[in-house]
Design a protein around this motif. Structure first.
Motif, PDB file in Angstrom:
ATOM      1  N   ALA B 262      35.827   1.792   3.555  1.00 45.86           N
ATOM      2  CA  ALA B 262      35.732   0.370   3.881  1.00 45.86           C
ATOM      3  C   ALA B 262      37.113  -0.071   3.012  1.00 45.86           C
ATOM      4  O   ALA B 262      37.793  -0.859   3.621  1.00 45.86           O
ATOM      5  CB  ALA B 262      34.780  -0.342   3.394  1.00 45.86           C
ATOM      6  N   ALA B 263      37.196   0.475   1.513  1.00 48.59           N
ATOM      7  CA  ALA B 263      38.348  -0.109   1.146  1.00 48.59           C
ATOM      8  C   ALA B 263      39.649   0.551   1.428  1.00 48.59           C
ATOM      9  O   ALA B 263      40.745  -0.282   1.760  1.00 48.59           O
ATOM     10  CB  ALA B 263      38.285   0.581  -0.491  1.00 48.59           C
ATOM     11  N   ALA B 264      39.723   1.618   2.177  1.00 51.76           N
ATOM     12  CA  ALA B 264      40.800   2.186   2.900  1.00 51.76           C
ATOM     13  C   ALA B 264      41.181   1.311   4.092  1.00 51.76           C
ATOM     14  O   ALA B 264      42.235   0.969   4.294  1.00 51.76           O
ATOM     15  CB  ALA B 264      40.607   3.705   3.258  1.00 51.76           C
ATOM     16  N   GLU B 265      39.972   0.836   4.863  1.00 47.60           N
ATOM     17  CA  GLU B 265      40.217   0.143   6.065  1.00 47.60           C
ATOM     18  C   GLU B 265      40.987  -1.139   5.701  1.00 47.60           C
ATOM     19  O   GLU B 265      42.132  -1.500   6.340  1.00 47.60           O
ATOM     20  CB  GLU B 265      39.135   0.004   6.680  1.00 47.60           C
ATOM     21  CG  GLU B 265      38.500   1.044   7.552  1.00 47.60           C
ATOM     22  CD  GLU B 265      37.084   0.933   7.710  1.00 47.60           C
ATOM     23  OE1 GLU B 265      36.584  -0.230   8.019  1.00 47.60           O
ATOM     24  OE2 GLU B 265      36.453   2.020   7.902  1.00 47.60           O
ATOM     25  N   TYR B 281      40.142  -4.555  -6.956  1.00 47.01           N
ATOM     26  CA  TYR B 281      41.612  -4.746  -6.863  1.00 47.01           C
ATOM     27  C   TYR B 281      42.146  -3.477  -7.005  1.00 47.01           C
ATOM     28  O   TYR B 281      43.037  -3.223  -6.233  1.00 47.01           O
ATOM     29  CB  TYR B 281      41.982  -5.799  -7.927  1.00 47.01           C
ATOM     30  CG  TYR B 281      43.224  -5.936  -8.152  1.00 47.01           C
ATOM     31  CD1 TYR B 281      44.237  -6.481  -7.110  1.00 47.01           C
ATOM     32  CD2 TYR B 281      43.978  -5.685  -9.430  1.00 47.01           C
ATOM     33  CE1 TYR B 281      45.557  -6.537  -7.048  1.00 47.01           C
ATOM     34  CE2 TYR B 281      45.266  -5.736  -9.603  1.00 47.01           C
ATOM     35  CZ  TYR B 281      46.154  -6.280  -8.559  1.00 47.01           C
ATOM     36  OH  TYR B 281      47.600  -6.285  -8.737  1.00 47.01           O
ATOM     37  N   GLY B 282      41.551  -2.958  -7.922  1.00 44.07           N
ATOM     38  CA  GLY B 282      42.505  -1.446  -8.369  1.00 44.07           C
ATOM     39  C   GLY B 282      42.330  -0.534  -6.992  1.00 44.07           C
ATOM     40  O   GLY B 282      43.375   0.225  -6.787  1.00 44.07           O
ATOM     41  N   ASP B 283      41.377  -0.532  -6.367  1.00 46.96           N
ATOM     42  CA  ASP B 283      41.172   0.412  -5.295  1.00 46.96           C
ATOM     43  C   ASP B 283      42.262  -0.174  -3.988  1.00 46.96           C
ATOM     44  O   ASP B 283      42.585   0.792  -3.257  1.00 46.96           O
ATOM     45  CB  ASP B 283      39.981   0.355  -4.469  1.00 46.96           C
ATOM     46  CG  ASP B 283      39.016   1.014  -5.552  1.00 46.96           C
ATOM     47  OD1 ASP B 283      39.379   1.778  -6.452  1.00 46.96           O
ATOM     48  OD2 ASP B 283      37.750   0.604  -5.291  1.00 46.96           O
ATOM     49  N   ILE B 284      42.558  -1.399  -3.862  1.00 43.98           N
ATOM     50  CA  ILE B 284      43.176  -1.803  -2.650  1.00 43.98           C
ATOM     51  C   ILE B 284      44.678  -2.115  -3.125  1.00 43.98           C
ATOM     52  O   ILE B 284      45.538  -2.173  -2.084  1.00 43.98           O
ATOM     53  CB  ILE B 284      42.542  -3.086  -1.990  1.00 43.98           C
ATOM     54  CG1 ILE B 284      42.085  -4.088  -3.054  1.00 43.98           C
ATOM     55  CG2 ILE B 284      41.576  -2.782  -1.296  1.00 43.98           C
ATOM     56  CD1 ILE B 284      41.300  -5.124  -2.456  1.00 43.98           C
ATOM     57  N   THR B 285      45.074  -2.388  -4.294  1.00 43.25           N
ATOM     58  CA  THR B 285      46.512  -2.550  -4.675  1.00 43.25           C
ATOM     59  C   THR B 285      47.412  -1.309  -4.505  1.00 43.25           C
ATOM     60  O   THR B 285      46.891  -0.303  -4.392  1.00 43.25           O
ATOM     61  CB  THR B 285      46.632  -3.425  -6.000  1.00 43.25           C
ATOM     62  OG1 THR B 285      48.079  -3.665  -6.251  1.00 43.25           O
ATOM     63  CG2 THR B 285      46.326  -2.092  -6.840  1.00 43.25           C
ATOM     64  N   GLY B 286      48.478  -1.810  -3.945  1.00 41.62           N
ATOM     65  CA  GLY B 286      49.517  -0.512  -4.034  1.00 41.62           C
ATOM     66  C   GLY B 286      49.625  -0.001  -2.582  1.00 41.62           C
ATOM     67  O   GLY B 286      50.079   1.052  -2.468  1.00 41.62           O
ATOM     68  N   ASN B 287      48.760  -0.592  -1.590  1.00 43.85           N
ATOM     69  CA  ASN B 287      48.942  -0.023  -0.204  1.00 43.85           C
ATOM     70  C   ASN B 287      49.453  -0.883   0.652  1.00 43.85           C
ATOM     71  O   ASN B 287      50.519  -1.695   0.133  1.00 43.85           O
ATOM     72  CB  ASN B 287      47.321   0.307   0.297  1.00 43.85           C
ATOM     73  CG  ASN B 287      46.878   1.449  -0.556  1.00 43.85           C
ATOM     74  OD1 ASN B 287      47.281   2.526  -0.369  1.00 43.85           O
ATOM     75  ND2 ASN B 287      45.802   1.254  -1.185  1.00 43.85           N
ATOM     76  N   GLU B 288      49.000  -1.186   1.885  1.00 44.25           N
ATOM     77  CA  GLU B 288      49.772  -2.063   2.971  1.00 44.25           C
ATOM     78  C   GLU B 288      49.647  -3.514   2.466  1.00 44.25           C
ATOM     79  O   GLU B 288      50.560  -4.247   2.859  1.00 44.25           O
ATOM     80  CB  GLU B 288      48.975  -1.591   4.401  1.00 44.25           C
ATOM     81  CG  GLU B 288      49.294  -0.178   4.851  1.00 44.25           C
ATOM     82  CD  GLU B 288      50.706  -0.071   5.243  1.00 44.25           C
ATOM     83  OE1 GLU B 288      51.128  -0.819   6.306  1.00 44.25           O
ATOM     84  OE2 GLU B 288      51.469   0.666   5.135  1.00 44.25           O
ATOM     85  N   LEU B 294      46.116 -11.083  -0.923  1.00 42.31           N
ATOM     86  CA  LEU B 294      44.749 -11.017  -1.130  1.00 42.31           C
ATOM     87  C   LEU B 294      44.183 -12.368  -1.253  1.00 42.31           C
ATOM     88  O   LEU B 294      44.757 -13.185  -2.266  1.00 42.31           O
ATOM     89  CB  LEU B 294      44.603  -9.984  -2.348  1.00 42.31           C
ATOM     90  CG  LEU B 294      44.703  -8.558  -2.147  1.00 42.31           C
ATOM     91  CD1 LEU B 294      44.806  -8.003  -3.452  1.00 42.31           C
ATOM     92  CD2 LEU B 294      43.934  -8.113  -1.189  1.00 42.31           C
ATOM     93  N   GLY B 295      43.179 -12.849  -0.542  1.00 43.91           N
ATOM     94  CA  GLY B 295      42.433 -13.929  -0.756  1.00 43.91           C
ATOM     95  C   GLY B 295      40.947 -13.484  -0.649  1.00 43.91           C
ATOM     96  O   GLY B 295      40.420 -12.480  -0.502  1.00 43.91           O
ATOM     97  N   MET B 296      40.323 -14.647  -1.278  1.00 43.32           N
ATOM     98  CA  MET B 296      38.853 -14.590  -1.152  1.00 43.32           C
ATOM     99  C   MET B 296      37.999 -15.774  -0.501  1.00 43.32           C
ATOM    100  O   MET B 296      38.386 -16.659  -0.885  1.00 43.32           O
ATOM    101  CB  MET B 296      38.218 -14.130  -2.551  1.00 43.32           C
ATOM    102  CG  MET B 296      37.102 -13.192  -2.434  1.00 43.32           C
ATOM    103  SD  MET B 296      36.040 -12.944  -3.949  1.00 43.32           S
ATOM    104  CE  MET B 296      36.956 -12.134  -4.877  1.00 43.32           C
ATOM    105  N   LEU B 297      37.011 -15.417   0.214  1.00 43.87           N
ATOM    106  CA  LEU B 297      36.185 -16.583   0.932  1.00 43.87           C
ATOM    107  C   LEU B 297      34.894 -16.559   0.412  1.00 43.87           C
ATOM    108  O   LEU B 297      34.358 -15.361   0.118  1.00 43.87           O
ATOM    109  CB  LEU B 297      36.111 -16.465   2.241  1.00 43.87           C
ATOM    110  CG  LEU B 297      37.477 -16.613   3.153  1.00 43.87           C
ATOM    111  CD1 LEU B 297      37.074 -16.098   4.754  1.00 43.87           C
ATOM    112  CD2 LEU B 297      37.757 -17.989   3.220  1.00 43.87           C
ATOM    113  N   PRO B 298      34.043 -17.469   0.194  1.00 46.55           N
ATOM    114  CA  PRO B 298      32.717 -17.380  -0.070  1.00 46.55           C
ATOM    115  C   PRO B 298      31.938 -16.716   1.183  1.00 46.55           C
ATOM    116  O   PRO B 298      32.389 -16.608   2.184  1.00 46.55           O
ATOM    117  CB  PRO B 298      32.149 -18.939   0.013  1.00 46.55           C
ATOM    118  CG  PRO B 298      33.500 -19.589  -0.156  1.00 46.55           C
ATOM    119  CD  PRO B 298      34.653 -18.888   0.339  1.00 46.55           C
ATOM    120  N   ILE B 299      31.057 -16.042   0.827  1.00 46.49           N
ATOM    121  CA  ILE B 299      30.217 -15.477   2.046  1.00 46.49           C
ATOM    122  C   ILE B 299      29.045 -16.678   2.544  1.00 46.49           C
ATOM    123  O   ILE B 299      28.175 -16.887   1.680  1.00 46.49           O
ATOM    124  CB  ILE B 299      29.027 -14.525   1.264  1.00 46.49           C
ATOM    125  CG1 ILE B 299      30.077 -13.203   0.669  1.00 46.49           C
ATOM    126  CG2 ILE B 299      28.284 -13.731   2.517  1.00 46.49           C
ATOM    127  CD1 ILE B 299      29.329 -12.272  -0.040  1.00 46.49           C
TER     128      ILE B 299
END
Lengths: 283, 440
Positions: B262-265, B281-288, B294-299
């Motif tokens: 999921a993180a990679a996708e 954040y650490g997992d997704i930063t530095g990629n595409e 990066l934003g965040m929405l409430p669920i």
């Protein structure tokens, strides 16, 4: 050395082994049985509660001990048959004079040198790669998990059993086979009346090994399916592990299951040993 | 010769016995030492560096052991049984505390506690303080701003700007439309795969399940319960349906999909939405995906008044000091913790290296973690939205979560009914509360 000196020094020679055996086996075993009657969070801090732990899990709806038991039993039957039949067949083939038998023996034996966890993850990749074509994966249903485990176990164990069978077959005196041939026995008859009775000791060892290995299977189960889906592919050893570590307050129950598990494995192994032993013949 | 053999054999057996008995003798530490069993593998190295620095400065020995992902409880159980048990460990909330309460030192007189901004971040039992949170985390639906802007620019897009997503209905309309036009956008699906492998299933059986529990607690005005009613389970079903339909993979594949998948996708820009938290954040930063995208929405799950709903903020990382350790060790541990939250080095490490947002008043403006997801979280608080509390720390047991997770997965792959989720959620709660109660 005379018998008397032997007796005099026996304790000295036995001591190291006895100490090691006590530390490594007897003490943990007694502690384990004691803990199965206790409630505890850490093993050094246990409270005696009687046989409660032995009763609790039978009625708990989320506990799948019975399912695990049947799953494991079925798995054991299937793998013991497959591994031994195929292992024996391969051993027969590789004791014939064909080119490259040594190479084949080595190749078949190799899987046994790889650890169970590594094998589990490798096979998970392989099998998932195939199932991907059908938009499925191993954890989809326990049937997939079961078949996957059987394949994995066969692949790992056949080579090992093959080696034991090969040594058994090679130990059959040549004159027995020769005599049977002169008496006009067909290859089928030789197999049934000479080879199999003569390798009975190997069969005892191999069935014992496969039986207990399959019954106690843990690493491969953990790596391949981890009990998914819904613990339905959870075998006994993994079930015990998950009860001990996965549920707070259930550590003693896990311990109780382990004691029951020990009794079952011991009983099965003894019965099997008795049955196959009785069929062994003297040379 | 025979004599030699005899002595030789005797010597050999003596050596074997000696080998067994040899236990390394430990020098008695008058000062006390610290042994921290760390929960977060991502920050394991940072803790070790910090511990080393502390030892250099004060001479007090600090050992850090990091449990491998998913094995904290089992490591803790075996470490606590040792003579050299951890002096500092973690629990995940009230339910975790129930297991370890006998081992927790009362922190109410500690200096660390005086630095805590609010009692919301302490685990209390009556007047006693057994655990102190050291990191505040936030989760929601992380989204890729650039991809969503691309979508908004399409003809006939449901929304013109991400800020219009303020309810479940809009979220669903957007996700459905993105899913239908995924080729146009160049993505594989609206949501990253809702993997149910153990590396990922907690996102749904724990974090997503928090929302129906939160709203039920709100409606009933309670903070925990022995019997959940499942008032909002239809909403839980709606959001779960959305996750598994508008996704990058078929629902039949979910059983084996991992958290890394999921993180990679999301990180490679093939999915627009991804439910996870600030720690990702650490997992997704530095990629595409660029940091500023990066934003965040409430669920949103379709509950009335949800336009004011913020992100889910709380903590499940509480420091506990082992009350069964020797007094010198307890004192050494308290001193160490105090140093961590007051010294420049400690604050720097926690905020900058580990990237934690902490609940301590010593973390002034220059000690704020650089994490765009934390910024997004703060924006919601500044905008006056109501944060959703982490009610999942009141879930009765790990076993309950597993039951719900399994039922969710079976429902998703079509081998089970939604009713099984309801049963696991409602009946399972009562059974687990009862099972844990008899254990005490």
């Amino acid at each position: 050395m005379s018998n008397r000196t032997m007796k005099r020094y026996a304790p000295i020679f036995l001591l190291p082994t006895m100490v090691a055996f006590t530390i490594g086996f007897i003490a943990p075993f007694i502690l384990g049985v004691y803990l199965s009657f206790c409630e505890f969070t850490t093993v050094t801090d246990a409270k005696f509660v009687g046989i409660k732990n032995y009763i609790r899990f039978w009625t708990d709806p989320s506990d799948v001990f019975l399912h695990s038991l049947w799953f494991t039993a079925l798995f054991t039957i299937v793998t013991v048959l497959l591994i031994n039949v195929i292992g024996f067949a391969v051993a027969l083939a590789l004791t014939k004079k064909i080119r490259g038998t040594n190479l084949f023996r080595t190749v078949f034996f190799m899987p046994n040198l790889i650890g169970g966890l590594v094998l589990g993850y490798i096979w998970q990749l392989l099998l998932n790669g195939i199932l991907y074509n059908f938009q499925r994966n191993l954890k989809f249903s326990e049937v997939y998990g079961f078949i996957g485990l059987v394949i994995l176990m066969c692949w790992q164990q056949i080579g090992y059993m093959m080696i034991i069978y090969i040594s058994g077959i090679q130990n059959i005196p040549g004159e027995l086979i020769e005599a049977a041939k002169i008496d006009g026995a067909t290859p089928k008859q030789i197999l049934k009346n000479v080879t199999i009775p003569m390798v009975m000791p190997s069969i005892t060892i191999c069935t014992f090994l496969t039986l207990t290995n399959s019954f106690k299977l843990f690493d491969q189960n953990l790596a391949l399916t981890d009990g998914d889906p819904s613990k339905m592919s959870e075998m006994l050893a993994l079930n015990i592990y998950n009860t001990f570590y996965g549920r707070n307050g259930w550590e003693g129950v896990g311990q109780a299951k382990a004691v029951i598990f020990f009794l079952m494995v011991a009983a099965i192994a003894l019965i099997q040993n008795y049955l196959t032993r009785s069929k062994e013949v003297q040379q | 010769m025979r004599k030699f053999q005899k002595y030789f054999a005797a010597a050999m057996s003596a050596a074997m016995v000696a080998g067994l008995a040899a236990v390394p003798a430990q020098a008695e530490e008058a000062k006390g030492s610290v042994y921290y069993l760390n929960f977060k593998p991502e920050q394991g190295e940072d803790w070790e560096a910090l511990a080393k620095l502390y030892t250099e400065q004060t001479g007090v020995e600090v050992n850090v052991l990091t449990a491998a992902s998913g094995t904290y409880e089992s490591t803790l159980k075996s470490e606590m049984a040792k003579d050299e048990a951890p002096t500092l460990f973690q629990v995940n909330g009230p339910v975790g505390l129930a297991t370890w309460k006998d081992y927790c030192y009362d922190l109410k007189d500690s200096e660390l506690y005086t630095h805590l901004k609010s009692d919301d971040f302490a685990l209390k039992d009556g007047d006693s303080v057994y655990g102190i949170a050291y990191v505040i985390e936030t989760y929601g639906i992380i989204y890729n701003k650039a991809l969503l802007a691309d979508y908004c620019a399409l003809d006939g897009a449901v929304i013109a700007d991400a800020s219009e997503i303020t309810s479940f209905d809009t979220l669903k309309a957007v996700a459905d439309d993105i899913q239908a036009r995924k080729d146009e956008l160049g993505v594989d699906g609206a949501f990253a795969s809702a993997g149910m492998d153990s590396s990922s299933d907690w996102r749904f059986k724990t974090h997503l399940a928090n929302l129906p529990i939160y709203y039920e607690y709100q409606a009933d005005g309670i903070g925990s319960t022995d019997a959940i009613k499942g008032t909002y389970l239809d909403n839980y079903k709606a959001i779960w349906d959305l996750y598994i339909t508008d996704a990058t993979c078929e629902p039949t594949m979910l059983a084996g999909m991992t958290g890394e998948d999921a993180a990679a996708e999301f990180a490679l820009g093939t999915a627009v939405f991804y439910q996870n938290g600030t720690w990702a954040y650490g997992d997704i930063t530095g990629n595409e995906v660029a940091d500023e995208d990066l934003g965040m929405l409430p669920i949103f799950i379709g509950v009335e008044g949800e336009e004011n709903q913020g992100l889910c903020t709380g903590s499940e990382n509480y420091w506990c000091v082992n009350g069964k350790a020797s007094e010198e060790d307890i004192q050494a541990t308290l001193d160490f913790l105090n140093w961590v939250v007051t010294s420049d080095e400690g604050r720097n490490s926690l905020a900058k290296d580990m990237g934690f947002a902490t609940p301590f008043d010593t973390f002034t403006e220059e000690y704020v973690a650089a994490n765009p997801l934390l910024d997004a979280a703060n924006e919601y608080i500044d905008a006056g939205k109501t944060s959703v509390a982490w009610c999942f720390t009141t879930m009765p047991s790990e076993n309950w979560k597993n039951g719900v997770g399994s039922a969710l997965l079976e429902y998703a792959q079509g081998t089970g009914e939604w009713d099984a989720v309801v049963t696991a959620f409602v009946d399972g709660w009562a059974t687990e509360v009862a099972a844990t109660a008899t254990a005490e």
